[in-house]
Design a protein around this motif. Structure first.
Motif, PDB file in Angstrom:
ATOM      1  N   ALA A   1       0.831  -1.210   0.000  1.00 22.83           N
ATOM      2  CA  ALA A   1       0.000   0.000   0.000  1.00 22.83           C
ATOM      3  C   ALA A   1       0.863   1.256   0.000  1.00 22.83           C
ATOM      4  N   ILE A   2       1.999   1.201   0.692  1.00 24.52           N
ATOM      5  CA  ILE A   2       2.926   2.337   0.667  1.00 24.52           C
ATOM      6  C   ILE A   2       3.401   2.577  -0.756  1.00 24.52           C
ATOM      7  N   ARG A   3       3.834   1.520  -1.425  1.00 21.43           N
ATOM      8  CA  ARG A   3       4.299   1.665  -2.804  1.00 21.43           C
ATOM      9  C   ARG A   3       3.187   2.213  -3.701  1.00 21.43           C
ATOM     10  N   ALA A   4       1.978   1.702  -3.508  1.00 22.04           N
ATOM     11  CA  ALA A   4       0.852   2.107  -4.348  1.00 22.04           C
ATOM     12  C   ALA A   4       0.466   3.568  -4.119  1.00 22.04           C
ATOM     13  N   ALA A   5       0.841   4.118  -2.963  1.00 18.23           N
ATOM     14  CA  ALA A   5       0.501   5.514  -2.659  1.00 18.23           C
ATOM     15  C   ALA A   5       1.310   6.498  -3.495  1.00 18.23           C
ATOM     16  N   PHE A   6       2.378   6.025  -4.143  1.00 18.84           N
ATOM     17  CA  PHE A   6       3.265   6.872  -4.932  1.00 18.84           C
ATOM     18  C   PHE A   6       3.152   6.487  -6.408  1.00 18.84           C
ATOM     19  N   PRO A   7       2.370   7.220  -7.194  1.00 20.71           N
ATOM     20  CA  PRO A   7       2.133   6.844  -8.594  1.00 20.71           C
ATOM     21  C   PRO A   7       3.402   6.695  -9.418  1.00 20.71           C
ATOM     22  N   ALA A   8       4.427   7.480  -9.128  1.00 22.55           N
ATOM     23  CA  ALA A   8       5.660   7.439  -9.925  1.00 22.55           C
ATOM     24  C   ALA A   8       6.396   6.119  -9.786  1.00 22.55           C
ATOM     25  N   LEU A   9       6.077   5.340  -8.753  1.00 19.93           N
ATOM     26  CA  LEU A   9       6.762   4.065  -8.557  1.00 19.93           C
ATOM     27  C   LEU A   9       6.176   2.960  -9.414  1.00 19.93           C
ATOM     28  N   ASP A  10       5.090   3.239 -10.091  1.00 21.68           N
ATOM     29  CA  ASP A  10       4.435   2.229 -10.929  1.00 21.68           C
ATOM     30  C   ASP A  10       5.081   2.190 -12.315  1.00 21.68           C
ATOM     31  N   ARG A  11       6.353   1.880 -12.343  1.00 19.37           N
ATOM     32  CA  ARG A  11       7.094   1.763 -13.602  1.00 19.37           C
ATOM     33  C   ARG A  11       8.353   0.943 -13.335  1.00 19.37           C
ATOM     34  N   ASP A  12       8.975   0.498 -14.398  1.00 14.26           N
ATOM     35  CA  ASP A  12      10.145  -0.361 -14.246  1.00 14.26           C
ATOM     36  C   ASP A  12      11.391   0.498 -14.055  1.00 14.26           C
ATOM     37  N   LEU A  13      11.459   1.144 -12.925  1.00 15.87           N
ATOM     38  CA  LEU A  13      12.603   1.961 -12.567  1.00 15.87           C
ATOM     39  C   LEU A  13      12.858   1.814 -11.079  1.00 15.87           C
ATOM     40  N   VAL A  14      14.074   1.482 -10.727  1.00 17.30           N
ATOM     41  CA  VAL A  14      14.470   1.478  -9.321  1.00 17.30           C
ATOM     42  C   VAL A  14      14.962   2.877  -8.987  1.00 17.30           C
ATOM     43  N   PHE A  15      14.201   3.589  -8.172  1.00 22.35           N
ATOM     44  CA  PHE A  15      14.521   4.979  -7.873  1.00 22.35           C
ATOM     45  C   PHE A  15      15.258   5.067  -6.545  1.00 22.35           C
ATOM     46  N   LEU A  16      16.573   5.279  -6.625  1.00 21.26           N
ATOM     47  CA  LEU A  16      17.416   5.406  -5.442  1.00 21.26           C
ATOM     48  C   LEU A  16      18.208   6.711  -5.491  1.00 21.26           C
ATOM     49  N   GLU A  17      17.511   7.768  -5.918  1.00 24.08           N
ATOM     50  CA  GLU A  17      18.101   9.098  -5.983  1.00 24.08           C
ATOM     51  C   GLU A  17      17.264  10.053  -5.137  1.00 24.08           C
ATOM     52  N   ASN A  18      16.776   9.512  -4.025  1.00 24.48           N
ATOM     53  CA  ASN A  18      15.833  10.253  -3.194  1.00 24.48           C
ATOM     54  C   ASN A  18      16.452  11.430  -2.468  1.00 24.48           C
ATOM     55  N   ALA A  19      17.770  11.403  -2.234  1.00 23.91           N
ATOM     56  CA  ALA A  19      18.401  12.551  -1.591  1.00 23.91           C
ATOM     57  C   ALA A  19      18.383  13.773  -2.500  1.00 23.91           C
ATOM     58  N   GLY A  20      18.202  13.556  -3.793  1.00 19.35           N
ATOM     59  CA  GLY A  20      18.042  14.669  -4.722  1.00 19.35           C
ATOM     60  C   GLY A  20      16.621  15.191  -4.767  1.00 19.35           C
ATOM     61  N   GLY A  21      15.683  14.367  -4.353  1.00 16.68           N
ATOM     62  CA  GLY A  21      14.267  14.736  -4.369  1.00 16.68           C
ATOM     63  C   GLY A  21      13.419  13.483  -4.362  1.00 16.68           C
ATOM     64  N   SER A  22      12.485  13.397  -3.432  1.00 16.80           N
ATOM     65  CA  SER A  22      11.641  12.208  -3.312  1.00 16.80           C
ATOM     66  C   SER A  22      10.454  12.291  -4.261  1.00 16.80           C
ATOM     67  N   GLN A  23       9.775  11.166  -4.398  1.00 17.15           N
ATOM     68  CA  GLN A  23       8.542  11.123  -5.178  1.00 17.15           C
ATOM     69  C   GLN A  23       7.369  11.598  -4.313  1.00 17.15           C
ATOM     70  N   LEU A  24       6.240  11.869  -4.977  1.00 18.11           N
ATOM     71  CA  LEU A  24       5.077  12.436  -4.301  1.00 18.11           C
ATOM     72  C   LEU A  24       3.977  11.402  -4.084  1.00 18.11           C
ATOM     73  N   PRO A  25       3.407  11.358  -2.892  1.00 15.58           N
ATOM     74  CA  PRO A  25       2.224  10.514  -2.705  1.00 15.58           C
ATOM     75  C   PRO A  25       1.021  11.109  -3.443  1.00 15.58           C
ATOM     76  N   ARG A  26       0.113  10.242  -3.797  1.00 20.60           N
ATOM     77  CA  ARG A  26      -1.066  10.662  -4.576  1.00 20.60           C
ATOM     78  C   ARG A  26      -1.863  11.746  -3.856  1.00 20.60           C
ATOM     79  N   VAL A  27      -1.959  11.666  -2.528  1.00 20.11           N
ATOM     80  CA  VAL A  27      -2.758  12.667  -1.806  1.00 20.11           C
ATOM     81  C   VAL A  27      -2.169  14.070  -1.938  1.00 20.11           C
ATOM     82  N   VAL A  28      -0.852  14.160  -2.054  1.00 17.14           N
ATOM     83  CA  VAL A  28      -0.203  15.456  -2.240  1.00 17.14           C
ATOM     84  C   VAL A  28      -0.478  15.986  -3.639  1.00 17.14           C
TER      85      VAL A  28
END
Length: 427
Positions: free
Chosen positions: A29-56
């Motif tokens: 459910a945590i993963r599903a809360a972030f629409p940008a994670l629904d793709r074939d990309l391992v995102f490990l550049e979060n110190a540059g900027g995190s992804q946004l939850p859908r509610v935001v």
């Protein structure tokens, strides 16, 4: 009991499941809360900027659709817009753990807010006054203070020990004097990942009458900020690295704000935080900042919880629980790859999941080219910790490789990164 740093130190599938069980919101459910994670990309550049939850995302869209008007006008839509901006400021102070002790300005970036603050101090400090800059700082909390040397301010550097990559508290004690006006330092270096003792540094600085300016950008995505408890004078971080819009917030104690006059229009009262927000806070960003409370409610399975400091603490307890095993997996996995050297703490304790490393022969660009080809997003460079790289003898052109995780990353993400890095340096 020590754990071998080899690749075999990764948690088993069963261990991973047991670690996730206490989390109130399921990991899927945590993963599903972030629409940008629904793709074939391992995102490990979060110190540059995190992804946004859908509610935001939804909150900002709703604001721009239904409340996109000027503030302070005598009609209902404007009253709603005004309430969003005012509530966002109150929530910002809550998020920083400063309720009752200070207030918070919202601006476009940490760099802009610190630059604004340094300019305010420029107008009250005298030639010969002193500011101390920690050498591990991101340039956002170093450059604005260093420039005050042109005004006759004595700028001193709290040096990093190149053997430990740490700044010694006793060295700071020797540097402080009655002329020290401010100490600027990071809560976590965005290159090293180590958490420093903010309360101890603040207490020491206050003994000499100096204020502290704490850069919490690399800390705030991982752990709860407790500005009031630490007694910090100033604390700043970027919302876009804490699951929010491209904005930043600067908390100050009431007495710290009171000694300064902000740069906004002359007729705005100096005791309003708006005095320090040229042009005002971005309105739709305020809607997104406010919606982070809704994500924290989702994360803690507490849909009716008030947006208070208890909610923030509970959310970050959950975040920390998830991240601890991921950080251990990343650090131990990298240490198990021949030729890899981690820059900063060598274990998972006392750090966040921002991990920089070098290989003895394969340069950072080559490693990142391999990860990019494999669909893993990380980066290389000096990370704007330019002074730190100089002090540690790290190339300013290629810098370090940095992988940075947050709570929505998975053990599979870390596995994929480690596999790619291992293959890249082996060939």
């Amino acid at each position: 009991m020590s754990v071998s740093p080899g690749r075999g130190a990764r948690p088993t599938k069963g261990e991973r499941t047991s670690r996730i069980l206490p989390i109130m919101m399921s990991f899927s459910a945590i993963r599903a809360a972030f629409p940008a994670l629904d793709r074939d990309l391992v995102f490990l550049e979060n110190a540059g900027g995190s992804q946004l939850p859908r509610v935001v995302i939804n909150a900002m869209t709703d604001y721009m659709t239904n409340s996109y008007v000027q503030l302070g006008a005598p009609y209902e839509v404007s009253r709603r817009a005004t309430a969003v901006v005012n509530d966002a400021h109150a929530w910002a102070t809550t998020l920083i753990g400063g309720t009752g002790a200070g207030q918070t300005a919202i601006g476009p970036s940490t760099t802009q807010l610190v630059t604004m603050l340094a300019d305010c101090y420029r107008r009250v400090w005298q030639p010969g006054d002193e500011v101390i800059i920690c050498e591990t700082a991101h340039e956002a909390n170093a450059g604005p203070w260093a420039k005050l040397e042109r005004e006759g301010i004595n700028v001193r550097t709290w040096r990093v020990d190149p053997t430990t990559a740490q700044c010694d508290l006793e060295e700071l004690r020797r540097m402080l004097s009655s002329g020290t006006r401010l100490v600027a330092f990071p809560h976590v270096s965005n290159l090293l990942g180590e958490v420093v003792d903010v309360a101890a540094i603040t207490k020491l600085a206050h003994q000499y009458g100096a204020r502290v300016m704490v850069d919490g950008v690399a800390y705030a995505p991982h752990l709860a900020v407790q500005a009031r408890e630490w007694d910090v004078d100033w604390y700043v971080f970027s919302n876009y690295k804490v699951f929010g819009p491209h904005a930043a917030m600067l908390y100050g104690r009431h007495d710290a704000w009171a000694e300064l006059e902000g740069p906004n229009h002359f007729f705005i009262p100096r005791d309003q935080v708006y005095k320090f927000e040229l042009g005002g806070a971005n309105h739709e960003s305020c809607a997104g900042i406010l919606a982070l409370a809704d994500y924290f409610r989702e994360l803690t399975s507490a849909p009716e919880a008030p947006a208070d400091e208890f909610l923030v603490t509970q959310a970050f307890d959950t975040i920390r629980t998830i991240e601890q095993s991921l950080t251990s997996q990343l650090v131990n996995g990298l240490k198990g790859i021949p030729g890899i050297r981690i820059i900063g703490p060598q274990g998972a304790e006392g750090r966040v999941g921002t991990v920089s490393f070098l290989h003895e022969s394969v340069p950072p660009p080559a490693i990142c080219q391999a990860t990019d080809t494999a669909g893993v997003a990380i980066r290389y460079g000096h990370m704007y910790a330019y002074r730190l790289c100089q002090a540690l003898g790290i190339s300013l052109e290629t810098g370090v490789v940095r992988a940075s995780l947050v709570h929505y990353n998975s053990h599979e993400d870390i596995d994929r990164l480690l596999d790619v890095v291992e293959a890249a340096v082996r060939t």
